[in-house]
Design a protein around this motif. Structure first.
Motif, PDB file in Angstrom:
ATOM      1  N   SER A 193      -3.550 -24.174 -17.213  1.00 22.20           N
ATOM      2  CA  SER A 193      -2.761 -23.096 -16.608  1.00 22.20           C
ATOM      3  C   SER A 193      -3.263 -21.735 -17.067  1.00 22.20           C
ATOM      4  CB  SER A 193      -1.276 -23.266 -16.971  1.00 22.20           C
ATOM      5  OG  SER A 193      -0.738 -24.432 -16.380  1.00 22.20           O
ATOM      6  N   LEU A 194      -3.584 -21.607 -18.354  1.00 22.84           N
ATOM      7  CA  LEU A 194      -4.108 -20.336 -18.863  1.00 22.84           C
ATOM      8  C   LEU A 194      -5.484 -20.048 -18.286  1.00 22.84           C
ATOM      9  CD1 LEU A 194      -2.981 -20.555 -22.596  1.00 22.84           C
ATOM     10  CD2 LEU A 194      -2.026 -19.083 -20.807  1.00 22.84           C
ATOM     11  N   GLU A 195      -6.290 -21.058 -18.099  1.00 21.33           N
ATOM     12  CA  GLU A 195      -7.602 -20.857 -17.476  1.00 21.33           C
ATOM     13  C   GLU A 195      -7.437 -20.394 -16.030  1.00 21.33           C
ATOM     14  OE1 GLU A 195     -10.409 -24.027 -19.925  1.00 21.33           O
ATOM     15  OE2 GLU A 195      -9.320 -24.717 -18.146  1.00 21.33           O
ATOM     16  N   ARG A 196      -6.457 -20.932 -15.349  1.00 18.22           N
ATOM     17  CA  ARG A 196      -6.210 -20.501 -13.962  1.00 18.22           C
ATOM     18  C   ARG A 196      -5.823 -19.033 -13.924  1.00 18.22           C
ATOM     19  NH1 ARG A 196      -1.778 -23.106  -9.705  1.00 18.22           N
ATOM     20  NH2 ARG A 196      -2.379 -21.810  -7.925  1.00 18.22           N
ATOM     21  N   ILE A 197      -4.951 -18.627 -14.831  1.00 16.85           N
ATOM     22  CA  ILE A 197      -4.550 -17.219 -14.892  1.00 16.85           C
ATOM     23  C   ILE A 197      -5.753 -16.353 -15.247  1.00 16.85           C
ATOM     24  CG2 ILE A 197      -3.143 -15.545 -16.167  1.00 16.85           C
ATOM     25  CD1 ILE A 197      -1.036 -17.804 -16.463  1.00 16.85           C
ATOM     26  N   ARG A 198      -6.508 -16.764 -16.249  1.00 17.68           N
ATOM     27  CA  ARG A 198      -7.690 -16.001 -16.675  1.00 17.68           C
ATOM     28  C   ARG A 198      -8.692 -15.831 -15.534  1.00 17.68           C
ATOM     29  NH1 ARG A 198     -11.613 -19.340 -20.227  1.00 17.68           N
ATOM     30  NH2 ARG A 198     -11.891 -20.204 -18.113  1.00 17.68           N
TER      31      ARG A 198
END
Length: 267
Positions: A193-198
């Motif tokens: 999820s954090l990679e998607r946001i990043r």
């Protein structure tokens, strides 16, 4: 009518609007006379929030729905009361429905016996279920639904142009929402999820706690690396004694401080 302290066109955060921190961030999204709330917080602050909305001259009958980012008591305890007052519906991810409709105290963190936490968790009927790729229309605005599990399995984020209502995924200081196996947390999902946001072209992150901030990929990378380290460590469930960011947030709300480039007057 109170002047609107608008963060972005069509977006008001009710703690910032009130000039004091009342609980988790509650975002009012509005357009063409229609509006919705993303989260509501604790039951004890519902009256205050509804009165504030009335003073902002938003007709209570025009509330399209109440959106739960996830099923944590500090975000959704007030849903049943707010739903009754506003005569509207409630919207959540399918994985949050059972906990919300049954008032599950354990899943929602309303009951943590070891910390002497014993909160009411009024059950609330969920009329609308949303998942990744769905859209919620408010007037001419469209919220794009992102399913961003990790903190909980039901965690949702919502994109509006270059703004992401990012839930408990990431805060300005690089902290993330609590990681707890009993809570439905999953570190591998959290990292994705954090990679998607990043990797998105979102510019602004509007979290569920603390100040809004400009997306910082270096900070996100540090957080992702920290979470990766948790996959081989036993201390990811430890509890901090304090959170300095919240003290900063209290002062910024009281002073009306926003990041450069934010704050569009409207209404």
């Amino acid at each position: 009518m109170l002047p609107h302290k608008t963060l972005f066109p069509g977006v008001i955060e009710l703690n910032y609007q009130a000039g004091e921190v009342l609980g988790c961030n509650v975002y009012l999204v509005h357009d063409q006379g229609e509006w919705t709330l993303i989260d509501i917080g604790y039951e004890e602050t519902v009256d205050e929030f509804v009165e504030l909305i009335r003073q902002l001259d938003f007709p209570l009958s025009k509330c399209k729905t109440l959106i739960a980012t996830h099923a944590d008591v500090d975000h959704i305890q007030g849903l049943a009361k707010a739903k009754q007052m506003l005569r509207t519906s409630v919207t959540s991810h399918p994985l949050a429905v059972e906990a919300l409709q049954t008032g599950d105290k354990l899943t929602t963190f309303a009951e943590i016996k070891a910390q002497n936490i014993h909160l009411d968790m009024p059950p609330v009927e969920i009329e609308h279920q949303i998942n990744d790729g769905d859209t919620i229309r408010i007037g001419n605005l469209e919220l794009e639904v992102w399913h961003t599990p990790g903190h909980t399995d039901s965690q949702l984020s919502f994109r509006l142009g270059d703004v992401l209502f990012s839930g408990d995924n990431i805060y300005r200081d690089g902290c993330v929402g609590a990681i707890d196996a009993h809570h439905g947390s999953n570190i591998n999902d959290f990292i994705k999820s954090l990679e998607r946001i990043r990797d998105s072209d979102v510019v602004w992150l509007l979290p569920s706690h603390g100040p809004i901030f400009r997306k910082d990929n270096e900070m996100l990378n540090r957080t992702i690396d920290r979470l990766r380290s948790y996959l081989k460590m036993a201390d990811f469930g430890t509890l901090a004694n304090e959170w300095p960011l919240m003290d900063e947030w209290e002062n910024e709300v009281a002073d009306g401080t926003l990041p450069d480039g934010v704050g569009v007057k409207k209404g």
